[in-house]
Design an enzyme around this catalytic site. Structure first.
Site, short mmCIF file in Angstrom:
data_model
loop_
_atom_site.label_atom_id
_atom_site.label_comp_id
_atom_site.label_asym_id
_atom_site.label_seq_id
_atom_site.Cartn_x
_atom_site.Cartn_y
_atom_site.Cartn_z
N ASN A 33 0.75 -1.23 0.06
CA ASN A 33 0.13 -0.18 0.11
C ASN A 33 0.89 1.18 -0.02
O ASN A 33 0.26 2.41 -0.02
CB ASN A 33 -1.11 0.17 1.08
CG ASN A 33 -0.17 0.33 2.53
OD1 ASN A 33 1.03 0.23 2.58
ND2 ASN A 33 -1.03 0.47 3.76
N PHE A 35 2.61 2.58 2.09
CA PHE A 35 2.72 3.43 3.39
C PHE A 35 4.19 3.69 3.84
O PHE A 35 4.55 4.96 3.93
CB PHE A 35 2.22 2.61 4.64
CG PHE A 35 2.25 3.23 5.88
CD1 PHE A 35 1.34 4.73 5.94
CD2 PHE A 35 2.98 2.98 6.93
CE1 PHE A 35 1.53 5.38 7.02
CE2 PHE A 35 3.25 3.79 8.25
CZ PHE A 35 2.26 5.10 8.12
N LEU A 72 5.02 -9.70 4.81
CA LEU A 72 5.83 -8.68 5.50
C LEU A 72 5.47 -7.54 5.55
O LEU A 72 5.93 -6.50 6.36
CB LEU A 72 7.19 -8.62 4.47
CG LEU A 72 8.29 -9.40 4.48
CD1 LEU A 72 8.28 -10.90 4.49
CD2 LEU A 72 9.37 -9.04 3.86
N THR A 91 -3.07 -3.49 10.67
CA THR A 91 -2.09 -4.16 9.76
C THR A 91 -1.55 -5.46 10.34
O THR A 91 -1.70 -6.49 9.65
CB THR A 91 -0.87 -3.42 9.27
OG1 THR A 91 -1.25 -2.25 8.68
CG2 THR A 91 0.08 -4.18 8.31
N GLY A 101 -6.28 -16.44 6.38
CA GLY A 101 -7.54 -16.68 5.47
C GLY A 101 -7.30 -17.37 4.22
O GLY A 101 -7.77 -18.47 3.92
N ARG A 105 -7.50 -21.16 2.73
CA ARG A 105 -8.34 -21.42 1.45
C ARG A 105 -7.44 -22.18 0.34
O ARG A 105 -7.95 -22.99 -0.23
CB ARG A 105 -8.77 -20.13 1.02
CG ARG A 105 -10.02 -20.28 -0.20
CD ARG A 105 -10.61 -18.92 -0.61
NE ARG A 105 -9.45 -18.08 -0.98
CZ ARG A 105 -9.00 -18.08 -2.33
NH1 ARG A 105 -9.30 -18.87 -3.19
NH2 ARG A 105 -7.92 -17.06 -2.73
N TYR A 144 3.25 -1.70 17.76
CA TYR A 144 4.19 -2.53 16.89
C TYR A 144 4.38 -3.98 17.83
O TYR A 144 4.09 -5.08 17.09
CB TYR A 144 5.45 -1.96 16.67
CG TYR A 144 6.29 -2.59 15.96
CD1 TYR A 144 6.12 -2.76 14.44
CD2 TYR A 144 7.57 -3.15 16.29
CE1 TYR A 144 6.99 -3.43 13.40
CE2 TYR A 144 8.63 -3.82 15.20
CZ TYR A 144 8.13 -4.05 14.07
OH TYR A 144 8.95 -4.61 13.23
P1 NAD Z 1 9.44 -1.21 5.58
O1 NAD Z 1 8.81 -0.40 6.24
O2 NAD Z 1 10.54 -0.80 4.54
O3 NAD Z 1 8.72 -2.33 4.58
C1 NAD Z 1 7.13 -2.62 5.01
C2 NAD Z 1 6.35 -2.35 3.70
O4 NAD Z 1 4.94 -3.04 4.13
C3 NAD Z 1 6.36 -1.24 3.06
O5 NAD Z 1 6.41 -1.21 1.81
C4 NAD Z 1 4.75 -0.82 3.49
O6 NAD Z 1 4.38 0.15 2.53
C5 NAD Z 1 4.05 -2.03 3.42
N1 NAD Z 1 2.80 -1.93 4.12
C6 NAD Z 1 2.79 -1.48 5.41
N2 NAD Z 1 1.36 -1.65 5.78
C7 NAD Z 1 0.69 -2.35 4.97
C8 NAD Z 1 -0.61 -2.64 4.48
N3 NAD Z 1 -1.42 -2.55 5.62
N4 NAD Z 1 -0.73 -3.30 3.57
C9 NAD Z 1 0.22 -3.24 2.50
N5 NAD Z 1 1.31 -3.03 2.55
C10 NAD Z 1 1.85 -2.45 3.64
O7 NAD Z 1 10.25 -2.08 6.59
P2 NAD Z 1 11.31 -3.55 6.51
O8 NAD Z 1 12.38 -3.24 7.35
O9 NAD Z 1 11.19 -3.99 5.01
O10 NAD Z 1 10.38 -4.55 7.36
C11 NAD Z 1 9.51 -5.47 6.66
C12 NAD Z 1 8.76 -6.57 7.61
O11 NAD Z 1 9.95 -7.23 8.64
C13 NAD Z 1 7.91 -5.80 8.52
O12 NAD Z 1 6.90 -6.76 8.88
C14 NAD Z 1 8.78 -5.63 9.89
O13 NAD Z 1 7.94 -5.62 11.05
C15 NAD Z 1 9.74 -6.74 9.88
N6 NAD Z 1 10.93 -6.61 10.73
C16 NAD Z 1 11.83 -5.73 9.94
C17 NAD Z 1 13.06 -5.57 10.82
C18 NAD Z 1 14.37 -4.80 10.16
O14 NAD Z 1 15.40 -4.81 10.97
N7 NAD Z 1 14.32 -4.13 9.08
C19 NAD Z 1 13.27 -6.15 12.20
C20 NAD Z 1 12.19 -6.76 12.53
C21 NAD Z 1 11.10 -7.03 11.85
#
Ligand code: NAD
Ligand code: UDP
Length: 314
Positions: A33, A35, A72, A91, A101, A105, A144
């Protein structure tokens, strides 16, 4: 054909995962999306025959047919996830329910990107998967932390109740190219500040620790976890080399040959004091451990930001 859905595929980690899976011959659907993710992260894939992009928010149901789902989607930087805390919870909770879900499916295997934040401000060090954590349920980080904890619960309940083939990875701080310039996380902040010659902002006294993993190591571990048969228990993924935030600031100033000075800013509330993964489970079950050391990873990340900011080498 291996059809794979990546939610959050335009983000920092998701875009590297799109690259890695396409290189392995998969058919990739990226859902985002935008964000906290950017088209620039995946623009180079737009002409790839096996890459599709769908703009969609996972808090709404989605109907696709794929073999595997990497879930992710969720902002990872405190700056972004606190910007709309309720949306962050939605989210993690509604988004994960929708993806589970769908997995149920279509009988797809599903992996959740969980986080070291499920351990909160850990009273046990280093953190093993068996540790239940020390999370403030009502603080500014709880949207979070608790969101991800419920997402883990949902994964396990769909597994126990509906036989969904689930994987949970608990990611520790990961960095590398394609973090957003304004992302707000420590590595990107320090590198951007150092390259621009601006003060490097250490929050608190800088003695808090984190353990930093380079992105390519983490992506290898994602794929190994997804492809491992019967591996439903949560697994820590990260680099156990621990460093203080002050050490990180000094290292980045040295590696960028910057004239920036370190300044102090208030420590955000509930900022964990220490964080370091115990990765024995990943070593044993996946035969995985990180290969890229902090200095090597930082140099690659600095090169990326230098180009992005169009700053000539000193
Ligand atoms: P990021 O913010 O760069 O990427 C997250 C992506 O998810 C973005 O492209 C955002 O637009 C998209 N997004 C957010 N809400 C959404 C929604 N409701 N619908 C569709 N898309 C949505 O973060 P990242 O570092 O790439 O992290 C990716 C995943 O890994 C996340 O779930 C994060 O919690 C997890 N994580 C990352 C780290 C890290 O150090 N990078 C550490 C722990 C966990
Ligand atoms: N931090 C800092 N300066 C910054 C950004 C972050 O000192 O400009 C600190 C932050 O307070 C925390 C650590 O660096 O102690 C890691 O912060 P980040 O937001 O990257 O990740 P998290 O706290 O979620 O591990």
């Amino acid at each position: 054909m291996n059809r794979i859905l990546i939610t959050g595929g335009a983000g920092f980690l998701g875009s590297h995962l799109c690259d890695a899976l396409l290189e392995r011959g998969a058919d990739v659907v990226c859902v985002d999306n935008f964000f906290s993710g950017y088209k620039d992260n995946i623009r180079h894939l737009f002409s790839h025959s096996y890459f599709e992009l769908i703009r969609h928010d996972i808090i709404h149901p989605l109907f696709l047919e794929v073999d595997k789902i990497y879930n992710l989607a969720c902002p990872a930087s405190p700056l972004y996830y606190q910007n709309n805390a309720i949306k962050t919870v939605k989210t993690s909770v509604m988004g994960t329910i929708n993806m589970l879900g769908m997995a149920k499916r279509i009988k797809a295997r599903i992996l959740l990107a969980s986080t070291s934040e499920v351990y909160g401000n850990p009273a046990v060090h280093p953190q093993k998967e068996s540790y239940w954590g020390n999370v403030n349920p009502v603080g500014v980080r709880s949207c979070y932390d608790e969101g991800k904890r419920v997402a883990e619960t949902l994964m396990m309940d769909y597994h126990r109740q509906n036989n969904v083939d689930t994987r949970i990875v608990r990611i520790f701080n990961t960095y590398g190219p394609r973090m957003a310039i304004n992302d707000g996380r420590v590595v990107s902040n320090f590198i951007v500040q150092a390259l621009r010659g601006e003060p490097v902002t250490v929050y608190g006294d800088g003695t808090q620790t984190r353990s930093f993993c380079y992105v390519s190591d983490l992506i290898d571990a994602f794929i190994l976890t997804m492809d491992k048969e019967g591996f439903t228990q949560p697994v820590n993924l990260g680099n156990p080399a621990e460093s203080t935030i002050l050490e990180l600031a000094e290292k980045i100033i040295t590696l960028t040959k910057s004239s920036s000075k370190i300044i102090r800013k208030p420590l955000p509330s509930d900022d964990p004091v220490r964080r370091c993964p115990d990765i024995s489970l990943a070593k044993e079950k996946l035969g995985w451990q990180p290969k890229i050391g902090l200095e090597e990873g930082l140099l690659k990340t600095i090169a990326y930001f230098r180009e992005k900011l169009d700053i000539k080498k000193r």
